[in-house]
Enzyme design. Structure first.
Site, PDB file in Angstrom:
ATOM      1  N   GLY A 211       0.691  -1.252   0.036  1.00 56.63           N
ATOM      2  CA  GLY A 211      -0.027   0.110   0.115  1.00 56.63           C
ATOM      3  C   GLY A 211       0.876   1.292   0.001  1.00 56.63           C
ATOM      4  O   GLY A 211       2.155   1.086  -0.722  1.00 56.63           O
ATOM      5  N   SER A 212       0.323   2.309   0.538  1.00 55.89           N
ATOM      6  CA  SER A 212       0.968   3.591   0.621  1.00 55.89           C
ATOM      7  C   SER A 212       2.273   3.659   1.655  1.00 55.89           C
ATOM      8  O   SER A 212       2.069   2.902   2.564  1.00 55.89           O
ATOM      9  CB  SER A 212       0.100   4.715   0.965  1.00 55.89           C
ATOM     10  OG  SER A 212      -0.264   4.602   1.993  1.00 55.89           O
ATOM     11  N   LYS A 214       2.766   6.124   3.521  1.00 55.41           N
ATOM     12  CA  LYS A 214       2.101   6.541   4.918  1.00 55.41           C
ATOM     13  C   LYS A 214       1.548   5.412   5.706  1.00 55.41           C
ATOM     14  O   LYS A 214       1.900   5.529   6.880  1.00 55.41           O
ATOM     15  CB  LYS A 214       1.128   7.731   4.334  1.00 55.41           C
ATOM     16  CG  LYS A 214       0.486   8.152   5.716  1.00 55.41           C
ATOM     17  CD  LYS A 214      -0.806   9.284   5.360  1.00 55.41           C
ATOM     18  CE  LYS A 214      -1.257   9.846   6.610  1.00 55.41           C
ATOM     19  NZ  LYS A 214      -2.346  10.630   6.083  1.00 55.41           N
ATOM     20  N   VAL A 215       0.692   4.625   5.121  1.00 62.55           N
ATOM     21  CA  VAL A 215       0.051   3.517   5.909  1.00 62.55           C
ATOM     22  C   VAL A 215       1.071   2.462   6.175  1.00 62.55           C
ATOM     23  O   VAL A 215       1.167   2.032   7.338  1.00 62.55           O
ATOM     24  CB  VAL A 215      -1.048   2.939   5.180  1.00 62.55           C
ATOM     25  CG1 VAL A 215      -1.637   1.925   5.849  1.00 62.55           C
ATOM     26  CG2 VAL A 215      -2.339   3.969   4.861  1.00 62.55           C
ATOM     27  N   GLY A 216       2.129   2.265   5.326  1.00 68.39           N
ATOM     28  CA  GLY A 216       3.172   1.178   5.478  1.00 68.39           C
ATOM     29  C   GLY A 216       3.843   1.380   6.823  1.00 68.39           C
ATOM     30  O   GLY A 216       4.149   0.609   7.645  1.00 68.39           O
ATOM     31  N   GLU A 233       5.857  -3.336   0.831  1.00 65.75           N
ATOM     32  CA  GLU A 233       5.838  -3.028  -0.601  1.00 65.75           C
ATOM     33  C   GLU A 233       4.888  -1.633  -0.885  1.00 65.75           C
ATOM     34  O   GLU A 233       3.823  -1.882  -1.043  1.00 65.75           O
ATOM     35  CB  GLU A 233       5.319  -4.284  -1.445  1.00 65.75           C
ATOM     36  CG  GLU A 233       5.879  -5.517  -1.330  1.00 65.75           C
ATOM     37  CD  GLU A 233       7.371  -5.714  -1.865  1.00 65.75           C
ATOM     38  OE1 GLU A 233       7.701  -4.509  -2.845  1.00 65.75           O
ATOM     39  OE2 GLU A 233       8.155  -6.594  -1.965  1.00 65.75           O
ATOM     40  N   CYS A 267       2.369  -0.029  -8.797  1.00 66.11           N
ATOM     41  CA  CYS A 267       3.418   0.558  -8.015  1.00 66.11           C
ATOM     42  C   CYS A 267       4.604   0.783  -8.901  1.00 66.11           C
ATOM     43  O   CYS A 267       5.480   1.638  -8.799  1.00 66.11           O
ATOM     44  CB  CYS A 267       3.788  -0.183  -6.584  1.00 66.11           C
ATOM     45  SG  CYS A 267       4.092  -1.980  -7.077  1.00 66.11           S
TER      46      CYS A 267
END
Length: 475
Positions: A211-212, A214-216, A233, A267
């Site tokens: 995912g993003s 920020k969330v990662g 990733e 991505c």
């Protein structure tokens, strides 16, 4: 919680899905954790046989599943079918791997002693996937995790629950046909609440998150706080460099696929195009011409190359990104608008912009390509490496000296470093992942399997004496 699913390009409800509650998560997770005791006791080659059967079950429904991916996610049908094929390929790869989970024999300095490495399962592996590849990334993780002796708990993207349900039913049917608990592969439909539960759950020693950035980062902090391990990733900001000696036609075709494929929602999508000044205008003219030929429309129809963006929010982010690009001096060479029709369609867009513009450092998740002029390889590599992300990169050249500089220590700083091919469309045999803000994770091929197992160094004394290492004499 009941959630409606929409057909992405016509915004029509096609299903209603019930998302998991915290109580249901706990019930499912408990069953998965208990099943781990059974699964890890099965010999690895036998686990490989189960994964082979999963691959065959998916192969039998390849085109149906591919259509479902296209219907729900919005990517064109060849890409939807290709995504399911990728899981099948991962199953085939994992079957062979199940007989090669080898440790090492290490020479001991002590007489009558033997040292060796032993690899054992972790137990349960958590997999949190994103909407853009609603099942392929699962395959990178689950196929390897299963043959390594782990159970899998999967949370698919909340906007692609139908493919989550379909995949889970197929895998569970194979397990149950072999008199194994279906909970060896446990899946949940849900949003951030379920993702957070997986991140915080001490029964899950490894969490793979796609995912993003920020969330990662949030997932990483939560998992690390309990001393778990993460495979991340995250975002990419991938560049293609075209040198003055490049095969222009090959490079144009590659840039088209890399920038427009999956509507720019990979991505590994090419977001930056660095053109040598001597071929700059020639290349751009040809690229604009092929962009004009891109057919936009129903992703299930033959000949469509560009389907819709995934959600109305994605469309709005595209439009907001175009405004930001204009405000920072970007010049729209082609596209730059949403298409007024039913669905989340936008134009594939080419932008001439300075590499120093702040927006170039960010990942705009759509078919937007930033074009920049470079004078030489040194400048191109510096621009390639100047962004926070480090996933994929490619250079087009015929010169061996440039190729080996590019893939060497002073070349690209990305996890994927290509030559004369696009930034996207990676094969499963190599490890997939990137550096810096892309997260550092490696999944799929090569020795990625080692992340899904626990390594023990074992020293065995088969003699009657007790010699100590480093020659220590202790009484």
């Amino acid at each position: 919680m009941r959630k409606e699913r929409e057909r992405q390009w016509k915004a029509r409800v096609i299903a209603e899905v019930v998302e998991a509650s915290p109580r249901e998560y706990e019930e499912g997770m408990r069953a998965c954790y208990d099943a781990a005791k059974t699964w890890m006791a099965i010999p690895a080659p036998k686990r490989g046989e189960i994964v082979r059967q999963i691959g065959d079950a998916l192969r039998a429904k390849l085109h149906h599943l591919g259509r479902l991916v296209s219907l729900e996610m919005g990517k064109i049908l060849p890409e939807g079918i290709g995504e399911v094929q990728e899981i099948i390929d991962m199953c085939d790869y994992a079957v062979g791997l199940s007989r090669q989970l080898n440790g090492s024999i290490i020479p001991s300095e002590r007489p009558n002693h033997m040292m060796m490495e032993v690899w054992n399962p972790l137990g349960v592996v958590g997999v949190i996937t994103a909407f853009n590849f609603p099942c392929a990334v699962l395959g990178w993780n689950a196929c390897i995790a299963l043959v390594c002796g782990n159970c899998v708990v999967w949370k698919g993207a909340p906007t692609t629950p139908l493919i989550t349900i379909a995949m889970t039913k197929i895998v569970a049917s194979v397990l149950e046909r072999n008199n194994l608990p279906g909970s060896i592969f446990t899946a949940f439909c849900g949003g951030a609440e379920i993702g957070q539960a997986i991140s915080l759950d001490t029964r899950i020693p490894l969490v793979s998150f796609t995912g993003s950035t920020k969330v990662g980062l949030m997932v990483q902090q939560q998992v690390n706080a309990r001393f778990g391990k993460c495979l991340l990733e995250l975002s990419g900001n991938n560049a293609i460099i075209v040198m003055d000696d490049a095969d222009i036609q090959l490079a144009v075709r590659s840039v088209l696929f890399a920038a427009v494929g999956t509507a720019g929602q990979r991505c590994t999508t090419c977001r930056r195009l660095l053109l040598h000044e001597s071929i700059y205008q020639t290349f751009l003219d040809q690229l604009v011409e092929v962009y004009k030929q891109v057919r936009i429309g129903d992703p299930l129809e033959n000949g469509t190359l560009l389907g819709p963006l995934h959600t109305p929010a994605s469309r709005e982010a595209f439009l907001k990104g175009i405004q930001t690009i204009r405000s920072q001096g970007g010049k729209i060479l082609y596209g730059g608008s949403a298409i007024e029709s039913e669905g989340n369609f936008v134009q594939p867009t080419i932008v001439e912009i300075s590499s120093s513009a702040p927006v170039v450092r960010e990942e705009l998740f759509g078919p937007v390509l930033y074009v920049m002029k470079v004078q030489n390889l040194k400048e191109a590599v510096e621009i390639n490496n100047s962004v926070p992300q480090g996933l994929s990169s490619s250079i087009f050249t015929r010169r061996p000296d440039i190729i080996f500089k590019w893939i060497g220590p002073h070349g690209s700083d990305c996890g994927i470093v290509n030559v004369n091919i696009p930034t996207n469309g990676a094969e499963i045999g190599g490890a997939f992942g990137g550096e810096k803000a892309t997260g550092g994770g490696r999944e799929a091929g090569s020795d990625s399997w080692k992340q899904y197992m626990r390594r023990a160094t074992c020293t065995i004394n088969y003699g009657s004496e007790l010699p100590l290492a480093q020659g220590i004499n202790f009484g």
